[in-house]
Design a protein around this motif. Structure first.
Motif, PDB file in Angstrom:
ATOM      1  N   GLN A 321     -27.808 -67.305  54.726  1.00  0.00           N
ATOM      2  CA  GLN A 321     -28.363 -66.728  56.044  1.00  0.00           C
ATOM      3  C   GLN A 321     -27.435 -65.719  56.502  1.00  0.00           C
ATOM      4  O   GLN A 321     -27.719 -64.752  57.056  1.00  0.00           O
ATOM      5  N   ALA A 322     -26.102 -65.985  56.345  1.00  0.00           N
ATOM      6  CA  ALA A 322     -24.976 -64.855  56.840  1.00  0.00           C
ATOM      7  C   ALA A 322     -24.950 -63.729  56.069  1.00  0.00           C
ATOM      8  O   ALA A 322     -24.762 -62.626  56.655  1.00  0.00           O
ATOM      9  N   LEU A 323     -25.262 -63.752  54.958  1.00  0.00           N
ATOM     10  CA  LEU A 323     -25.006 -62.425  53.981  1.00  0.00           C
ATOM     11  C   LEU A 323     -26.497 -61.940  53.569  1.00  0.00           C
ATOM     12  O   LEU A 323     -26.201 -60.709  53.596  1.00  0.00           O
ATOM     13  N   VAL A 324     -27.457 -62.545  53.484  1.00  0.00           N
ATOM     14  CA  VAL A 324     -28.819 -62.222  53.166  1.00  0.00           C
ATOM     15  C   VAL A 324     -29.504 -61.894  54.483  1.00  0.00           C
ATOM     16  O   VAL A 324     -29.816 -60.673  54.912  1.00  0.00           O
ATOM     17  N   GLN A 325     -29.817 -62.818  55.267  1.00  0.00           N
ATOM     18  CA  GLN A 325     -30.657 -62.703  56.386  1.00  0.00           C
ATOM     19  C   GLN A 325     -29.901 -62.056  57.607  1.00  0.00           C
ATOM     20  O   GLN A 325     -30.847 -61.079  58.361  1.00  0.00           O
ATOM     21  N   GLY A 328     -27.507 -58.395  55.799  1.00  0.00           N
ATOM     22  CA  GLY A 328     -28.330 -57.721  54.493  1.00  0.00           C
ATOM     23  C   GLY A 328     -27.307 -57.134  53.597  1.00  0.00           C
ATOM     24  O   GLY A 328     -27.515 -56.123  53.006  1.00  0.00           O
ATOM     25  N   TYR A 329     -26.105 -57.733  53.343  1.00  0.00           N
ATOM     26  CA  TYR A 329     -25.177 -57.302  52.485  1.00  0.00           C
ATOM     27  C   TYR A 329     -25.531 -57.419  50.939  1.00  0.00           C
ATOM     28  O   TYR A 329     -25.304 -56.601  50.284  1.00  0.00           O
ATOM     29  N   LEU A 352     -15.087 -75.557  38.580  1.00  0.00           N
ATOM     30  CA  LEU A 352     -14.997 -74.819  39.723  1.00  0.00           C
ATOM     31  C   LEU A 352     -16.223 -74.828  40.470  1.00  0.00           C
ATOM     32  O   LEU A 352     -17.366 -74.982  39.898  1.00  0.00           O
ATOM     33  N   TRP A 353     -16.156 -74.720  41.945  1.00  0.00           N
ATOM     34  CA  TRP A 353     -17.179 -74.318  42.578  1.00  0.00           C
ATOM     35  C   TRP A 353     -17.338 -72.804  43.075  1.00  0.00           C
ATOM     36  O   TRP A 353     -16.433 -72.444  43.281  1.00  0.00           O
ATOM     37  N   MET A 354     -18.421 -72.354  42.585  1.00  0.00           N
ATOM     38  CA  MET A 354     -18.381 -70.806  42.273  1.00  0.00           C
ATOM     39  C   MET A 354     -19.775 -70.310  42.865  1.00  0.00           C
ATOM     40  O   MET A 354     -20.550 -70.804  42.738  1.00  0.00           O
ATOM     41  N   GLY A 355     -19.496 -68.883  43.504  1.00  0.00           N
ATOM     42  CA  GLY A 355     -20.735 -68.191  43.911  1.00  0.00           C
ATOM     43  C   GLY A 355     -20.595 -67.018  43.558  1.00  0.00           C
ATOM     44  O   GLY A 355     -19.408 -66.288  43.515  1.00  0.00           O
ATOM     45  N   ASP A 356     -21.657 -66.272  43.677  1.00  0.00           N
ATOM     46  CA  ASP A 356     -21.648 -64.626  43.426  1.00  0.00           C
ATOM     47  C   ASP A 356     -22.873 -63.864  44.033  1.00  0.00           C
ATOM     48  O   ASP A 356     -23.459 -64.409  44.332  1.00  0.00           O
ATOM     49  N   LEU A 357     -22.475 -62.702  44.009  1.00  0.00           N
ATOM     50  CA  LEU A 357     -23.436 -61.797  44.629  1.00  0.00           C
ATOM     51  C   LEU A 357     -23.167 -60.148  44.036  1.00  0.00           C
ATOM     52  O   LEU A 357     -22.115 -59.878  43.842  1.00  0.00           O
ATOM     53  N   VAL A 358     -24.379 -59.429  44.022  1.00  0.00           N
ATOM     54  CA  VAL A 358     -24.353 -58.161  43.983  1.00  0.00           C
ATOM     55  C   VAL A 358     -24.661 -57.494  45.125  1.00  0.00           C
ATOM     56  O   VAL A 358     -25.428 -58.098  45.767  1.00  0.00           O
ATOM     57  N   TYR A 359     -23.910 -56.654  45.572  1.00  0.00           N
ATOM     58  CA  TYR A 359     -24.089 -56.147  46.996  1.00  0.00           C
ATOM     59  C   TYR A 359     -23.951 -54.425  46.914  1.00  0.00           C
ATOM     60  O   TYR A 359     -23.847 -53.851  45.841  1.00  0.00           O
TER      61      TYR A 359
END
Length: 468
Positions: A321-325, A328-329, A352-359
């Motif tokens: 919600q914060a990064l996409v909606q 819009g990063y 590990l608890w892990m997350g990733d994104l291309v921006y």
């Protein structure tokens, strides 16, 4: 279709799964805590051990006339020899090169010609092999798995051939791919300090070349013994008959002397780590974050499973919600616990608890990290309400049922096998909901404080080098 190798399975824990949720169970689960507890799902489990140490789990399910046979060996890339990185994965390929009664590739043909599918994969703490076949072919599959557990046709030609196959996999999936190895292969090497958790488990090319026949033979005798394995049968079968076949084909395979367990422990991280990796093929920046997990099966471990649902899983998650909606990063945020190489249940060591994104290039990496910190801080400061906790439980329950129902019983077999190997208790599959329900809002806040602190975090940035 046969899918061999670690690299072909990295995008999902499901191994080309066909997922289906239990609609009835999910529909009865609401955010009302009084009704969430009304539906229980019970997996039949019969568990015993042969005299040679082989752990056997039987779980009948007469929904469809198919059976899944899975053999899990308690050896993954985490504890492979220090001068033979990628060896556990290389050996997975060797298991299809022939055994006493089945020549090279005949195991594959046996399954496919009988209308079945099969696969194998290498993970942190196990290497697994499974077949899904028509129910009347159960005996054939048990015989075939026992045949290669007894001994492989280990030849120099087979070894040389598979060294080439694995090296090509590394080149295709990592070296010649944009974002190759990001973050599933990269992040453990940056975030962890213990070599066993932090080495290149896909394999350095020089180490793959250095493997010899003596290495392969020793590895097989040490780790591919019945007392280092679990056999699981799920599906449409008669347990009494299955027991007879298991005894007939596996009982005479000799056990082996297993080496002492290596120390996998990680030191407590007290300072945030940040790294940047140049990627000559990437055309957009990417960011991954990782936090060291609580010890498996502790109260905080279950709390982290629910925090993962709140923060990262699904389009209703805080980070989506914060990064996409809202900003819009990026177009998506991925990750989880044991992400990309399994699920939060099928490992047995530091995680590990892990997350990733291309921006987008016009977005600063610190802006993304600030959003991450803000969303975690909101949960810490305001607390996790019982309503939020109940909703996270609904999502977790749905996810768990998806896992259990994956690929004609394979998802169930996966949990049963790993719980047998790591906990000596495959019935844990029926206790998971209860453990998650013990989590309180107070435990959630304490878990955030202890484990989602910035000083427990590693950030990995991809610096794109491709010319557009």
């Amino acid at each position: 279709m046969l899918l061999l190798g670690l690299g072909l399975l990295i995008t999902s824990c499901s191994q080309k799964t066909i997922t289906s949720s239990s609609a009835e169970a999910i529909s009865t689960a609401t955010t009302d805590s009084a009704t969430v507890n009304t539906t229980a799902f019970e997996v039949p489990v019969e568990y015993y051990t042969l005299d040679n140490g082989l752990k056997v789990v039987l779980s009948p399910d007469h929904t469809a006339p198919v059976v899944t046979v899975a053999v899990y060996y308690n050896i993954g890339f985490r504890i492979e020899p220090k001068d033979r990185t990628g060896f556990a994965h290389l050996f997975e390929h060797m298991m299809f090169q022939g055994s006493e009664n089945l020549g090279k590739m005949e195991f594959i043909q046996l399954v496919q010609k009988n209308g079945g599918i099969l696969n194998g994969s290498t993970r942190f703490d196990f290497t697994n092999y499974f077949e899904i076949v028509p129910a009347h072919k159960l005996e054939t599959m048990l015989w075939a798995e026992a045949d290669r557990m007894k001994g492989l046709n280990i030849t120099q030609d087979n070894l040389t051939n598979q060294q080439g196959v694995v090296k090509n996999e590394v080149k295709v999936n990592v070296l010649n791919q944009p974002y190759g190895g990001f973050p599933w292969l990269d992040m453990p090497q940056y975030a962890n300090k213990n070599w066993y958790n932090a080495h290149n488990f896909y394999g350095d090319l020089k180490d793959l070349d250095a493997a010899n026949l003596e290495d392969v033979q020793s590895f097989f005798k040490t780790y591919y013994s019945p007392n280092n394995a679990a056999l699981v049968v799920v599906g449409d079968f008669d347990p009494a008959q299955a027991k007879e076949w298991v005894q007939q084909y596996f009982a005479d395979i000799p056990s082996a002397a297993l080496p002492e367990k290596v120390d996998l422990s990680e030191p407590r991280q007290e300072k945030e780590q940040r790294f940047t990796k140049d990627d000559k093929l990437a055309n957009k920046p990417a960011l991954a974050f990782a936090y060291h997990m609580p010890e498996r099966n502790t109260p905080a471990y279950y709390a982290m499973g629910l925090l993962d649902q709140i923060l990262l899983q699904g389009k209703d998650s805080r980070l989506y919600q914060a990064l996409v909606q809202e900003r819009g990063y990026t177009g998506s945020v991925n990750g989880g616990i044991n992400a990309y190489l399994g699920n939060m249940f099928n490992y047995n060591g530091p995680m590990l608890w892990m997350g990733d994104l291309v921006y987008d290039k016009d977005v600063a990496a610190d802006s993304i990290i600030n959003v991450l910190d803000q969303e975690i801080a909101k949960l810490q400061q305001k607390g996790v309400s019982q309503e939020q906790l109940d909703l996270a439980m609904v999502k977790m329950r749905s996810s768990l049922y998806d896992q259990v129902s994956q690929l004609y019983g394979f998802g169930r077999a996966d949990l049963l096998a790993t719980f047998a190997l790591f906990d000596d208790n495959p019935s844990r599959i029926n206790q998971l909901e209860e453990e998650f329900r013990k989590v309180t809002p107070e435990l959630m806040q304490e878990t955030i404080r202890q484990y989602l602190r910035p000083t427990n975090r590693t950030i990995l940035l991809i610096n794109p080098q491709a010319q557009i």
